[in-house]
Write an enzyme that holds these catalytic residues in place. Structure first.
Site, PDB file in Angstrom:
ATOM      1  N   SER A 192       4.354   1.619   8.472  1.00  0.00           N
ATOM      2  CA  SER A 192       3.991   0.618   7.471  1.00  0.00           C
ATOM      3  C   SER A 192       5.209   0.134   6.705  1.00  0.00           C
ATOM      4  O   SER A 192       6.096   0.919   6.385  1.00  0.00           O
ATOM      5  CB  SER A 192       3.022   1.206   6.454  1.00  0.00           C
ATOM      6  OG  SER A 192       1.747   1.154   6.978  1.00  0.00           O
ATOM      7  N   ASP A 212      -0.838  -7.410   1.455  1.00  0.00           N
ATOM      8  CA  ASP A 212      -0.186  -6.094   1.484  1.00  0.00           C
ATOM      9  C   ASP A 212       1.333  -6.264   1.610  1.00  0.00           C
ATOM     10  O   ASP A 212       1.919  -6.062   2.673  1.00  0.00           O
ATOM     11  CB  ASP A 212      -0.744  -5.303   2.679  1.00  0.00           C
ATOM     12  CG  ASP A 212      -0.267  -3.871   2.679  1.00  0.00           C
ATOM     13  OD1 ASP A 212       0.281  -3.424   1.656  1.00  0.00           O
ATOM     14  OD2 ASP A 212      -0.436  -3.194   3.719  1.00  0.00           O
ATOM     15  N   HIS A 227       0.824  -1.213   0.000  1.00  0.00           N
ATOM     16  CA  HIS A 227       0.000   0.000   0.000  1.00  0.00           C
ATOM     17  C   HIS A 227       0.866   1.275   0.000  1.00  0.00           C
ATOM     18  O   HIS A 227       0.368   2.354  -0.289  1.00  0.00           O
ATOM     19  CB  HIS A 227      -1.000  -0.010   1.173  1.00  0.00           C
ATOM     20  CG  HIS A 227      -0.442   0.357   2.506  1.00  0.00           C
ATOM     21  ND1 HIS A 227      -0.156  -0.565   3.479  1.00  0.00           N
ATOM     22  CD2 HIS A 227      -0.116   1.556   3.038  1.00  0.00           C
ATOM     23  CE1 HIS A 227       0.312   0.061   4.555  1.00  0.00           C
ATOM     24  NE2 HIS A 227       0.344   1.345   4.306  1.00  0.00           N
TER      25      HIS A 227
HETATM   26  N1  ARG Z   1      -1.086   1.911   7.600  1.00  0.00           N
HETATM   27  C1  ARG Z   1      -0.139   2.540   8.451  1.00  0.00           C
HETATM   28  C2  ARG Z   1       1.002   3.124   7.609  1.00  0.00           C
HETATM   29  O1  ARG Z   1       0.799   3.288   6.434  1.00  0.00           O
HETATM   30  C3  ARG Z   1       0.341   1.622   9.527  1.00  0.00           C
HETATM   31  C4  ARG Z   1      -0.650   1.562  10.588  1.00  0.00           C
HETATM   32  C5  ARG Z   1      -0.339   0.635  11.668  1.00  0.00           C
HETATM   33  N2  ARG Z   1      -1.335   0.869  12.644  1.00  0.00           N
HETATM   34  C6  ARG Z   1      -1.451   0.245  13.818  1.00  0.00           C
HETATM   35  N3  ARG Z   1      -2.352   0.603  14.636  1.00  0.00           N
HETATM   36  N4  ARG Z   1      -0.656  -0.754  14.100  1.00  0.00           N
HETATM   37  O2  ARG Z   1       2.033   3.532   8.102  1.00  0.00           O
END
Ligand code: ARG
Length: 600
Positions: free
Chosen positions: A290, A195, A149
């Site tokens: 992420s 992902d 992503h």
């Molecule tokens: N989707 C987030 C990013 O792009 C990561 C989120 C992780 N969230 C969590 N509560 N562990 O960095």
């Protein structure tokens, strides 16, 4: 042309004239300022392009030298071998002594504690146009694993770089361009299923640096529920909070699929996702983490860290009852191995590979890298196929060139739009800017981005290799090295005008635009004298400007382009012998700061 020269040589009359009617007018300071700001952006883009072109060849040289050192008869192998690629066999997952025990269970990314420098040698940072966006994990010499992503909406590999881990004493981290992005083919941006993405680096990671790969799981399953594993990253300190300035780390226990599903509902797909954290909340990964690692220690005489998860998503950060979700690396074991072991010719060449390639005038009898891929696509004997494959390869290279040029133009246009606002005829800026970018680019290549790879910077934040003529002797016994060095020297000369301007002086200063009110053309423009400065040097040239808002907006990009061209030509003429300068000094005049700039 002659008229322009004569006009430049004549002193400009006073802004007022006989009979009380002004004959000349100056553009107001606010317009000059806006134009200067725009010019500075164009200069920055030109410098980035130039650095990039030079860096590409410098990297080719590095590769070449490395190959020669490794394979030349009787030559010793380099002292610091490159990491293994593909990942195993070879050392992986080893943490430096002294960085291990500090990671306590109470550490956290949300709200938490900083990791000691060098604690996570496989943790890398992914930057889009220099902007850090995601974490990543080094899994082999040229491969980084991250979340798919991260590339949503930005799949152009030319825009991405990877910053490797810093050393244990805070030694600066190396930044490497991305060669290829391979998102998992089944990644679903709506559900975040699968992902995962592999990122191939342009240059392999050397053991001389601090970066080391993590181990990949051998089995398609994780350690038991409750195992305390580690997460690390530069992500936000709390939801919607600022990003961390240094790496943060935390220990989080693996949770069972049932617990996860109960906590997160049907959005969790246990076949490809696992969750880890505390139902009490408070310790979690967050935005910006992420793509980073969830590793678990494999016990043994020499404990190794194995990558079981890649940070993917969460419901808030550190919220009670909402553990973080990680892509299950173990179930993608086969896909990973397949991708990392794939023969180079089995994949279409990347834009970076094609832009680094100097196509031969005539197609060769058999298709060589980077075009070998296209030979698989056409039927018939190799001889008949080669020209066709060559054509396809060239076509894709042209698309890559356009892509990289389009990106630079977009940046320039975005700047121009900020400057002039959405006006009718705005689209007509494009051709002028396109000419600007084309005339500024070096021979053949024009990739869009600056890379920081090589020590020896002249301009602040700008790094490119210095010319070292004394190294020329090295070329003996390393075929292909000498032409590459010559190419580098030519590129450095062609771009010297912009590369030599230190970053702090890389500013355009339009000092005066004096329009002759009696010279209106049928397109509504007026002849004008323009005086502009760059890094304390001045040029004077003649141009055409509009004096109504609409014609003015249309004519300003031309001024910009002309100023850039004049600086380039003037600097190049200065670098040449006296005779060569004569012809152009009538058109462009140059002055040093501190002296009275010449008046036209
Ligand atoms: N989707 C987030 C990013 O792009 C990561 C989120 C992780 N969230 C969590 N509560 N562990 O960095």
């Amino acid at each position: 042309m002659l008229l322009a020269v004569l006009l430049l040589l004549l002193p400009p009359p006073d802004a007022r004239s006989a009979h009380g009617h002004p004959l000349y007018t100056r553009l107001p300071p606010s317009t000059l300022q806006a134009l200067s700001a725009q010019g500075t952006k164009a200069l920055q883009a030109a410098q980035r392009s130039a650095q990039w072109a030079v860096n590409l060849v410098a990297m080719e040289i590095q590769h070449r030298v490395h190959e020669c050192q490794g394979s030349g008869p009787g030559r010793p192998r380099p002292q610091e071998p490159l990491l293994q690629d593909p990942p195993e066999p070879g050392p992986c997952g080893e943490r430096r002594p002294g960085t291990v025990n500090v990671t306590q269970a109470h550490g956290r990314i949300v709200g938490g504690s900083a990791a000691p420098p060098g604690a996570w040698p496989w943790l890398v940072r992914l930057q889009l146009s220099g902007q850090p966006l995601c974490g990543g994990v080094l899994v082999a010499a040229t491969w980084v694993l991250t979340a798919a992503h991260c590339f949503a909406g930005a799949p152009n590999e030319l825009l991405w770089t990877v910053t490797l881990a810093e050393g244990p004493r805070g030694e600066p981290a190396e930044e490497v361009p991305v060669n290829r992005i391979l998102p998992h083919p089944k990644f679903d941006p709506r559900t975040f299923h699968n992902d995962l993405a592999l990122v191939q680096l342009w240059t392999p990671v050397s053991l001389a640096g601090a970066a080391r790969p993590v181990c990949l799981p051998q089995e398609p399953r994780e350690p038991p529920t409750g195992t305390a594993c580690a997460i690390a990253g530069w992500g936000a300190l709390f939801e919607d909070g600022p990003e961390a300035e240094a790496v943060r780390e935390a220990r989080v226990p693996l949770l069972s699929a049932d617990t996860c599903r109960r906590a997160l509902g049907p959005g969790l797909s246990p076949s490809t996702m696992l969750c880890a954290g505390y139902l009490a909340g408070g310790i979690d990964s967050c935005q910006g983490d992420s793509g980073g690692p969830l590793t678990c220690s494999e016990p043994g005489p020499r404990p190794r860290e194995v990558l079981y998860g890649v940070t993917s998503w969460g419901d808030g950060c550190g919220e009670p009852g909402k553990p973080g979700v990680y892509t299950r690396v173990a179930v993608f074991k086969d896909w990973l191995r397949e991708q990392m072991n794939a023969a180079p010719a089995s994949r279409e060449p990347s834009c970076r590979e094609l832009l680094a390639w100097d196509p031969p005038e005539e197609p060769l009898a058999d298709t060589a890298p980077p075009c070998a891929f296209y030979a698989h696509l056409c039927p018939g004997p190799e001889g008949a196929c080669a020209p066709l494959a060559h054509q396809q390869c060239l076509q894709r290279r042209r698309r890559c060139e356009l892509r990289s040029l389009a990106h630079t133009l977009l940046e320039l246009l975005r700047g121009a739009q900020e400057l002039f606002g959405p006006r009718p005829g705005m689209r007509r800026l494009a051709p002028a800017l396109a000419r600007s970018a084309t005339s500024l680019r070096g021979p053949r290549r024009h990739p869009a981005r600056e890379q920081r790879l090589h020590p020896g910077s002249r301009a602040a934040g700008v790094q490119f290799p210095k010319r070292r003529p004394e190294q020329r002797g090295d070329a003996h016994g390393c075929p292909g090295l000498e032409p590459l060095k010559q190419k580098l020297a030519t590129l450095q000369d062609a771009h010297a005008w912009i590369l030599q301007v230190p970053l702090e002086r890389l500013a355009m200063d339009f000092q005066e635009v004096l329009a002759d009110l009696g010279s209106k053309t049928i397109t509504g423009l007026f002849r004008a004298w323009v005086r502009a400065g760059l890094g304390g040097r001045y040029v004077v040239f003649s141009s055409l400007v509009g004096l109504e808002p609409a014609t003015l907006a249309l004519s300003l990009p031309r001024l910009l382009v002309q100023a850039l061209q004049t600086f380039r030509l003037t600097a190049q003429a200065e670098a040449e012998p006296e005779g060569a300068q004569m012809g152009m000094r009538q058109d462009q005049q140059l002055g040093e700061q501190g002296q009275d700039p010449p008046r036209s």
